[in-house]
Motif scaffolding. Sequence first.
Motif, PDB file in Angstrom:
ATOM      1  N   PHE A   1      11.387   8.298  -0.086  1.00  7.94           N
ATOM      2  CA  PHE A   1      12.847   8.620   0.029  1.00  7.94           C
ATOM      3  C   PHE A   1      13.247   9.742  -0.912  1.00  7.94           C
ATOM      4  O   PHE A   1      12.525   9.610  -2.173  1.00  7.94           O
ATOM      5  CB  PHE A   1      13.648   7.377  -0.502  1.00  7.94           C
ATOM      6  N   TYR A   2      13.876  10.648  -0.402  1.00  9.05           N
ATOM      7  CA  TYR A   2      14.248  11.666  -1.103  1.00  9.05           C
ATOM      8  C   TYR A   2      15.685  11.600  -1.433  1.00  9.05           C
ATOM      9  O   TYR A   2      16.473  11.584  -0.545  1.00  9.05           O
ATOM     10  CB  TYR A   2      13.950  12.893  -0.726  1.00  9.05           C
ATOM     11  N   ASN A   3      16.169  11.799  -2.963  1.00 10.96           N
ATOM     12  CA  ASN A   3      17.472  11.707  -3.138  1.00 10.96           C
ATOM     13  C   ASN A   3      18.463  10.464  -2.712  1.00 10.96           C
ATOM     14  O   ASN A   3      19.292  10.446  -2.121  1.00 10.96           O
ATOM     15  CB  ASN A   3      18.181  12.888  -2.692  1.00 10.96           C
ATOM     16  N   LYS A   4      17.769   9.363  -2.887  1.00 13.44           N
ATOM     17  CA  LYS A   4      18.241   8.127  -2.528  1.00 13.44           C
ATOM     18  C   LYS A   4      18.102   7.233  -3.652  1.00 13.44           C
ATOM     19  O   LYS A   4      17.287   7.280  -4.640  1.00 13.44           O
ATOM     20  CB  LYS A   4      17.504   7.359  -1.320  1.00 13.44           C
ATOM     21  N   PHE A   5      19.331   6.392  -3.835  1.00 13.19           N
ATOM     22  CA  PHE A   5      19.259   5.280  -4.848  1.00 13.19           C
ATOM     23  C   PHE A   5      19.387   5.861  -6.211  1.00 13.19           C
ATOM     24  O   PHE A   5      18.946   5.390  -7.018  1.00 13.19           O
ATOM     25  CB  PHE A   5      18.070   4.485  -4.758  1.00 13.19           C
ATOM     26  N   GLY A   6      20.030   7.252  -6.058  1.00  2.92           N
ATOM     27  CA  GLY A   6      20.150   7.720  -7.410  1.00  2.92           C
ATOM     28  C   GLY A   6      18.731   8.472  -7.993  1.00  2.92           C
ATOM     29  O   GLY A   6      18.658   8.691  -9.103  1.00  2.92           O
ATOM     30  N   LEU A   7      17.907   8.575  -7.108  1.00  2.00           N
ATOM     31  CA  LEU A   7      16.468   8.980  -7.649  1.00  2.00           C
ATOM     32  C   LEU A   7      16.289  10.073  -6.941  1.00  2.00           C
ATOM     33  O   LEU A   7      16.493  10.388  -5.708  1.00  2.00           O
ATOM     34  CB  LEU A   7      15.338   7.768  -7.317  1.00  2.00           C
ATOM     35  N   ASP A   8      15.282  10.996  -7.480  1.00  2.00           N
ATOM     36  CA  ASP A   8      14.919  12.088  -6.862  1.00  2.00           C
ATOM     37  C   ASP A   8      13.952  11.928  -5.707  1.00  2.00           C
ATOM     38  O   ASP A   8      13.863  12.316  -4.668  1.00  2.00           O
ATOM     39  CB  ASP A   8      14.203  13.355  -7.859  1.00  2.00           C
ATOM     40  N   LYS A   9      13.058  10.913  -6.026  1.00  2.00           N
ATOM     41  CA  LYS A   9      12.205  10.513  -5.322  1.00  2.00           C
ATOM     42  C   LYS A   9      11.760   8.923  -5.251  1.00  2.00           C
ATOM     43  O   LYS A   9      11.545   8.730  -6.366  1.00  2.00           O
ATOM     44  CB  LYS A   9      10.854  11.405  -5.138  1.00  2.00           C
ATOM     45  N   LEU A  10      11.571   8.574  -4.117  1.00  2.00           N
ATOM     46  CA  LEU A  10      10.924   7.209  -4.422  1.00  2.00           C
ATOM     47  C   LEU A  10      10.006   7.026  -3.088  1.00  2.00           C
ATOM     48  O   LEU A  10      10.252   7.281  -2.208  1.00  2.00           O
ATOM     49  CB  LEU A  10      12.105   6.143  -3.989  1.00  2.00           C
ATOM     50  N   ARG A  11       8.726   6.509  -3.552  1.00  2.00           N
ATOM     51  CA  ARG A  11       7.848   6.573  -2.443  1.00  2.00           C
ATOM     52  C   ARG A  11       6.936   5.163  -2.788  1.00  2.00           C
ATOM     53  O   ARG A  11       6.579   4.890  -3.769  1.00  2.00           O
ATOM     54  CB  ARG A  11       6.601   7.648  -2.762  1.00  2.00           C
ATOM     55  N   ILE A  12       6.898   4.754  -1.531  1.00  2.00           N
ATOM     56  CA  ILE A  12       6.044   3.455  -1.698  1.00  2.00           C
ATOM     57  C   ILE A  12       5.047   3.598  -0.774  1.00  2.00           C
ATOM     58  O   ILE A  12       4.804   4.267   0.311  1.00  2.00           O
ATOM     59  CB  ILE A  12       6.718   1.990  -1.206  1.00  2.00           C
ATOM     60  N   SER A  13       3.616   3.154  -1.080  1.00  2.00           N
ATOM     61  CA  SER A  13       2.610   3.189  -0.384  1.00  2.00           C
ATOM     62  C   SER A  13       1.491   1.722  -0.230  1.00  2.00           C
ATOM     63  O   SER A  13       1.895   0.972  -1.056  1.00  2.00           O
ATOM     64  CB  SER A  13       1.540   4.232  -0.848  1.00  2.00           C
ATOM     65  N   LEU A  14       1.083   1.752   0.492  1.00  2.00           N
ATOM     66  CA  LEU A  14      -0.205   0.707   0.813  1.00  2.00           C
ATOM     67  C   LEU A  14      -1.389   1.260   1.239  1.00  2.00           C
ATOM     68  O   LEU A  14      -1.411   2.370   2.014  1.00  2.00           O
ATOM     69  CB  LEU A  14       0.370  -0.095   2.189  1.00  2.00           C
ATOM     70  N   SER A  15      -2.378   0.716   0.538  1.00  2.00           N
ATOM     71  CA  SER A  15      -3.644   1.727   0.675  1.00  2.00           C
ATOM     72  C   SER A  15      -4.939   0.664   0.602  1.00  2.00           C
ATOM     73  O   SER A  15      -4.761  -0.530   0.237  1.00  2.00           O
ATOM     74  CB  SER A  15      -3.958   2.824  -0.413  1.00  2.00           C
ATOM     75  N   GLY A  16      -5.985   0.999   1.175  1.00  2.00           N
ATOM     76  CA  GLY A  16      -7.160   0.214   0.882  1.00  2.00           C
ATOM     77  C   GLY A  16      -8.097   1.187   0.850  1.00  2.00           C
ATOM     78  O   GLY A  16      -8.468   2.365   1.400  1.00  2.00           O
ATOM     79  N   GLN A  17      -9.026   0.787  -0.143  1.00  2.00           N
ATOM     80  CA  GLN A  17     -10.463   1.424  -0.753  1.00  2.00           C
ATOM     81  C   GLN A  17     -11.544   0.849  -0.213  1.00  2.00           C
ATOM     82  O   GLN A  17     -11.461  -0.431  -0.469  1.00  2.00           O
ATOM     83  CB  GLN A  17     -10.285   1.636  -2.208  1.00  2.00           C
ATOM     84  N   ASN A  18     -12.521   1.632   0.168  1.00  2.00           N
ATOM     85  CA  ASN A  18     -13.704   1.063   0.518  1.00  2.00           C
ATOM     86  C   ASN A  18     -13.588  -0.347   1.666  1.00  2.00           C
ATOM     87  O   ASN A  18     -14.321  -1.258   1.518  1.00  2.00           O
ATOM     88  CB  ASN A  18     -14.555   0.419  -0.556  1.00  2.00           C
ATOM     89  N   LEU A  19     -12.615  -0.028   2.362  1.00  2.00           N
ATOM     90  CA  LEU A  19     -12.450  -1.278   3.307  1.00  2.00           C
ATOM     91  C   LEU A  19     -13.572  -1.402   4.324  1.00  2.00           C
ATOM     92  O   LEU A  19     -13.852  -2.419   4.901  1.00  2.00           O
ATOM     93  CB  LEU A  19     -11.245  -0.979   4.233  1.00  2.00           C
ATOM     94  N   TRP A  20     -14.243  -0.149   4.681  1.00  2.00           N
ATOM     95  CA  TRP A  20     -15.164  -0.274   5.733  1.00  2.00           C
ATOM     96  C   TRP A  20     -16.345   0.674   5.474  1.00  2.00           C
ATOM     97  O   TRP A  20     -16.100   1.898   4.831  1.00  2.00           O
ATOM     98  CB  TRP A  20     -14.557   0.387   6.951  1.00  2.00           C
ATOM     99  N   THR A  21     -17.693  -0.039   5.931  1.00  2.00           N
ATOM    100  CA  THR A  21     -18.776   0.824   5.380  1.00  2.00           C
ATOM    101  C   THR A  21     -19.650   0.402   6.729  1.00  2.00           C
ATOM    102  O   THR A  21     -19.989  -0.673   6.905  1.00  2.00           O
ATOM    103  CB  THR A  21     -19.576   0.273   3.961  1.00  2.00           C
ATOM    104  N   TRP A  22     -20.164   1.566   7.091  1.00  2.00           N
ATOM    105  CA  TRP A  22     -21.472   1.352   8.154  1.00  2.00           C
ATOM    106  C   TRP A  22     -22.803   1.920   7.509  1.00  2.00           C
ATOM    107  O   TRP A  22     -23.075   3.024   6.819  1.00  2.00           O
ATOM    108  CB  TRP A  22     -21.106   2.494   9.365  1.00  2.00           C
ATOM    109  N   THR A  23     -23.563   0.883   7.288  1.00  2.00           N
ATOM    110  CA  THR A  23     -24.810   1.129   7.068  1.00  2.00           C
ATOM    111  C   THR A  23     -25.915   0.047   7.566  1.00  2.00           C
ATOM    112  O   THR A  23     -25.664  -0.861   8.116  1.00  2.00           O
ATOM    113  CB  THR A  23     -24.945   0.893   5.467  1.00  2.00           C
ATOM    114  N   LYS A  24     -27.216   0.337   7.640  1.00  2.00           N
ATOM    115  CA  LYS A  24     -28.435  -0.257   8.091  1.00  2.00           C
ATOM    116  C   LYS A  24     -28.768  -1.063   6.885  1.00  2.00           C
ATOM    117  O   LYS A  24     -29.554  -1.914   7.208  1.00  2.00           O
ATOM    118  CB  LYS A  24     -29.330   0.397   8.727  1.00  2.00           C
ATOM    119  N   TYR A  25     -28.508  -0.745   5.700  1.00  2.00           N
ATOM    120  CA  TYR A  25     -28.935  -1.159   4.464  1.00  2.00           C
ATOM    121  C   TYR A  25     -28.462  -2.571   4.354  1.00  2.00           C
ATOM    122  O   TYR A  25     -27.357  -3.033   4.279  1.00  2.00           O
ATOM    123  CB  TYR A  25     -28.454  -0.342   3.252  1.00  2.00           C
ATOM    124  N   THR A  26     -29.452  -3.368   4.152  1.00  2.00           N
ATOM    125  CA  THR A  26     -29.109  -4.886   3.977  1.00  2.00           C
ATOM    126  C   THR A  26     -28.762  -5.583   2.698  1.00  2.00           C
ATOM    127  O   THR A  26     -28.632  -6.855   2.646  1.00  2.00           O
ATOM    128  CB  THR A  26     -30.298  -5.742   4.665  1.00  2.00           C
TER     129      THR A  26
END
Lengths: 465, 1010
Positions: B944-969
């Motif tokens: 959001f830009y220039n909302k709620f009295g703020l210059d910027k408000l950003r929300i995010s959802l992230s996933g790290q290392n969620l998926w790995t393809w390998t033959k290593y057991t």
Amino acid sequence: MKKNIFLFFLALFAVLFTGCQNNESGFPSSDDPTVVVSTKEIYGAPSRKFEIKAALADDLGLKSVQIQIPELSLDKVITFATSPLLETYDLSYFFEIPANRGTSEAFKIKLIITDVSGNVVNEEINLRLDGEFSAPSISMVTPKEGAVILLSTSNEMPVNFVVNDDSGIDYVQVKCEALGIDEMVQLTGAPQSYTFNKTYTLPVTAANYVLTVTAKDKFAIPNTGSLNINIVATNEYPAIYLCDQPKGTNLTTDAVGVPMYFHEKNGQDFEFKYYADKDNKEIYFLGQEADFAPHCFGLNAAGGLVDDVASTPIILPTKGYYNIKVNPNTLAYTVTKYTPSSKVWADVANGLWHDDEALRRPFVSVCGGGIQGADWDTWTAWTQTGLHLANNPNNPYQLVGEYTLTGQMEATFTGQWWNPSWRLIKNGICTMSPGENGNAKYPAAPGVYKVVLDTELERVFITKK
Amino acid sequence: MKFKYIWFFIALMCTAASFGQIKVTGSVKDKGAVPIPGVNIVVKGTATTAATDFDGNFSISVPNKNAQIEFSFVGFSNKTILVGDKTSFDVVLEESSQALDEIVVVGYAAVKKSDVTSSISSIKGKELQTMTVGNVAESLQGKVSGVQVTGQGGPGAQPRVLIRGISTVNLSTDPLYVVDGIPMGTSINFLSNNEIESMEVLKDASASAIYGSRASNGVILITTKKGKVGKTRFNFDTSSGMQIMNNPYNMADAVGYATIMNKAYNNSGYADYLPNPSQYRGKTTDWWKAGIRGGAPVVNASLGVSGGSEKHTYAISMNYYDAESIYEVGGWERITLRIANDFKFSDKFSAGITLNPRYETYGQPGNWADFDKIDPITPIYKPADQLTGDENEYSIYARSPSYVWNPVAAVKRYDDYTDQYNLNTNGYLQYAPIKGLVIRTQASIEVGDKVRSRFRPDFIIDAAHEKEEINKVERWATTNVDWTWQNTVTYSRTFAEKHNASLMVGNTMEEYNGNDVWGYGEGVPNNSDLMREVNAATKNRDSKGNSWSSSLMSYISRFSYNYDNKYYFTGTFRRDGSSKFMTNNKWANFPSASVSWRIMNEGFMESTKDVLSDLRFRAGWGKVGNQGLPTAVYQSNIGQGFYPIGDVIGDTSFPDSMANKDIKWETVEDMSFGIDFGLWKNKLSGSLEYYRKKTEDMLFLKQFPAYSGFPSNATIWTNVGSMQSSGIDLLISYKDKKGDFTYGADVTFTTVDVEMLSLSSDSEKLYGAANRTLTVKGEEPGYFYGYVADGLFQNQTELNSHTDEHGTKLQPYAKEGDVRFKDVNGDGKLDDKDRTKIGSPWADYNIGLNLNFAYKQFDLVANFYSSIGNDIVNTNISDLYNGASLTNKVAGLDQMAWHGEGTSNSVPRLSKDDNNENYTKFSSLYVEDGSYVRMKNLQLGFSFYNKFGLDKLRISLSGQNLWTWTKYTGVDPEVAGGDPNQGDAVKGSGFGGWNYPVQPTILMGLNVAF
């Protein structure tokens, strides 16, 4: 036009592809290889190896030989190098017949010889499992290995042994070059058992002799067995042994220590130190190590010492350490009980190995060979706590344990950093370091043994459990 | 009179012009709604210019409605607007990572990106901040070509960073990190990614030679955030989430364990180990659940305030990072404060000072593998009937017959934590007496104090196997005081319009001092938290302490020249003097030279400009060094020991290490060639580089030959051997915009080919990782060296045929289902000579793919990283499949392992004895393909830009290392080097055991700016 170009490239690739094909042979044509087997019939037996022998040859070069016995799960291919080409090869291949096959079975061994030109030759050999490969067994009654013949008593040497063989005995031979004995008994009818019994007269001078007994069987591929017996003909005993086992006991089942070798010798005065582990302990003196006969010193009915296999034991009245002296010539002996004054090593036994040095307690373990779990690495001795000896609660001078022997053994009993240590030298003497050098090797049948290290006697007793 | 007319006409003209002018006003902000002061504003086709003020506002007059106004600012793409009927504009400038006038930091200077002649990759702090990581180097993974990053799991773990392969075998392979111009060693664990403005990776020697004797592994320059002219801005950034710890293996339950062990015993001819397995039904101990948390929270937060005037700018940030461990205790917590002030006293004088106090606390158990390895039948606690009531709280746990110490109890006992306090002060003073001449002095002091406290309580779980009979308390205190002082004079001038030259000379001094003290004691009266002090110990008190120092003095220079922005030359020279070396080799020279040809600026390329936006060829050469050996190796040392004589223990001393007065640096000579290009207005851009690094005079710790008379363990450092790394770096970047939809993709591609060129003798064999790797001339270092496992014996015929030409069995103890080892040399024997190369820990290539999309207020970032062609030794195979040990096994192993012809060709039969040495022989059975592709990060944001009295408000959802393809057991395919204390940092690479995995992490983020 396009079609022509297409066809051109198709042809080009076809040529290139063909040109790239690996020419399997790559060698000019040649004559078939030849094979000459050493025998067309091989005898084998379950759990026994047999040898396949053949001379292979090829005028250009051999490529491989395949040996097949499908019923016995054998399919071996020996591939030969082709640079340089191998023109001849002496096949010598051993194979062990599985234990679960029957002696009446027979198979075909197939040899497939291929040369580099692709020529293949097959050869078959018969394999029978009814082979007999055991040498005749020779069981000595007298003299036993290490026998002592006291010339002052008698200069006759009775030789008595029994030979057995399943396929029948062809002949028996007794030889002793020093005595000029060379006696061959050719048997008829191939009996499966034969007893030899004959007495020879010895010169009255002291000497050592080696008596060789040989027996040969009548199998298609004959088997020969032989036995060497060392005999000491002497005017005096080289050694006297103290035996605390009842008569009739097999004295060769121990690894070390039974009967016990003397401690001191002065002429024919022999002196032992001995620990009686209970009251009324019965002992004899033996003139030889392996048997009660021919010289067994015990008491006669009058209580005097006699050299008689039928004598009765000397009885040590109470448990404890004794100083025992005996003279086999004068037939005199004395038995004196004493209290040991050597160091008690109780503090080094019942120890504990721990990775943390501060938590270790002193211990005595073993380094050596033929002892399961042990080697000459002291680290092994430390960490293999099963090798650690414990105090004998009834005798502070004894460290006891239980080892599994795997064959010929040798040992040095040791604390951490070889301090203290007792080296097992010949005759069961376990000398505390620094003592005599040279670890002795003792034959032993695989099995579990009781171990007693007596630090007062400096002897070790390793007896079958 | 004439003048009056003249003035009248001038006034008239001006008035007329004024009446014809239109006044245009507005503001210029970046995409995050942050005002940009100092934006250059030009009315196209006129000489009219203006600039935005402190708050990003502007005002400019244009001649008419058809006028076009162009806005430009360093680091942002130019923007042109048509005035039309509007007189007020809110202009948003977009950042441009490819802008050629972007400023890039090089050693001891900053230059325009277009003037860089060497191999430098630049990455913005914003790109690094998309991931929540403890060590910012992990964010680099896949984003920079030529840089291989191998993640290490666990709070506070430091990833392995290799820049263009390796150039050493025995020393550290980590690059040198330089923060705001100050060399900070080989770790940046202390730095939050929120503190970073930009990062420059100096990849070749022509770029890094200015750092001389420490640059052989490459240099990473980090510039932290500084204040900007403008109103005070607050920024709050936080992300928090969970690091997920799934059990990497499906371990057997109690019934399964009993079944597996019974089979192993039976196959070796023994009776059942655990008769009647069904009796254990329902009696499984779930160790994993008892001691390992499925999710461990992680928090990264930063609060910053920045702003300033023309005279003074400031930036203050407070950063917090907390990663809890997967156990119920432990983790890593870091709090840092960065206060940066820059002052401009006049046009000639400027100064700045940055204070960076930091606090870290860390420590965690390391026994997570034991939760899988301990047998599932043993209960966690001793049964009530085995408790006497006299046990202390650490002695109530059950002992496992598997010889694995009760892991729950071990975690309960854990008390080993480190607190670290640091203060870094970094200041500079700059004087520019005449145009083009800058005199600068910069100094930094780093003071640190690290305190590690450990307490091991007494306990008896089993009197013979699992106990600590007396408690122990220890404390280490390490203090360091390091200082750096560097002085430079830079003169830049343009001659005859087309000759642009710059010369920098300077010197630097660095000193590193440290001391430590250790106190130890046993027998603290009880295990209470309050008593865990060395003073409370009643027995065996001990202590030791030491101090050390090293220093480096250097002279540096750089000369840059370009002709007409077409032909570029840069030469650097550094002369280093190090306290680590004796007089003979105390000083060493590290020169470099690089050239580039910006062919795009040639007249004959004019016709290509519709397609080609940029094209440049580069070549560079340089020499750098590695002095990363222990201090004072030029000294001979005496070791202490003892020997027993009878009952007496005698102390002794012996030669331990010998001095080598001729010891000198490892020297790396590096050359590289590159091409940079941009197409279609730089929508598609990239660079391709070839490099070759040759290391000479490599440092090895060698043993003395037996005939020398020195003890067998006496060693000496010496310069022998050489090696070479070569490869290709490729970066391709594409970005475009369609309406409100912007998108971009970066692909990085890295190859490394390493070869040992010489050792101390042609036939020398250097073993590593307990004789499981080999380093020889002509091969890559540290390749896996062992027997070749040629499948399993499937039947008796295969067993019978595995003989020499005379029928002697090569593996006399083998049975069906055992491993068939290959007689590699064909000599009819299976022995040490049959060991051969069975794998390589080094990747053929690494690829990174970084995607970003934005649509209106949505943005999406996705990062992928892959390592292709490397092998990994999965040392867990023995733990998981070997029936000889009593540790737990994977579920269903009785069916997975060979149990009849054709049932398996990779998992040997279960055996209690392992007489065939299936697992004790190091063979290719353990070697697996270690290639992998991992989705490092996926982040969706909404702003959001220039909302709620703020210059910027950003929300995010992230996933790290969620998926790995390998033959290593194994546990995780991100496997780095071995134990540096064993000299295995390189020679022990690629051994994956119970390494702490890089964990999948789910995060929510919030960013507020006002």
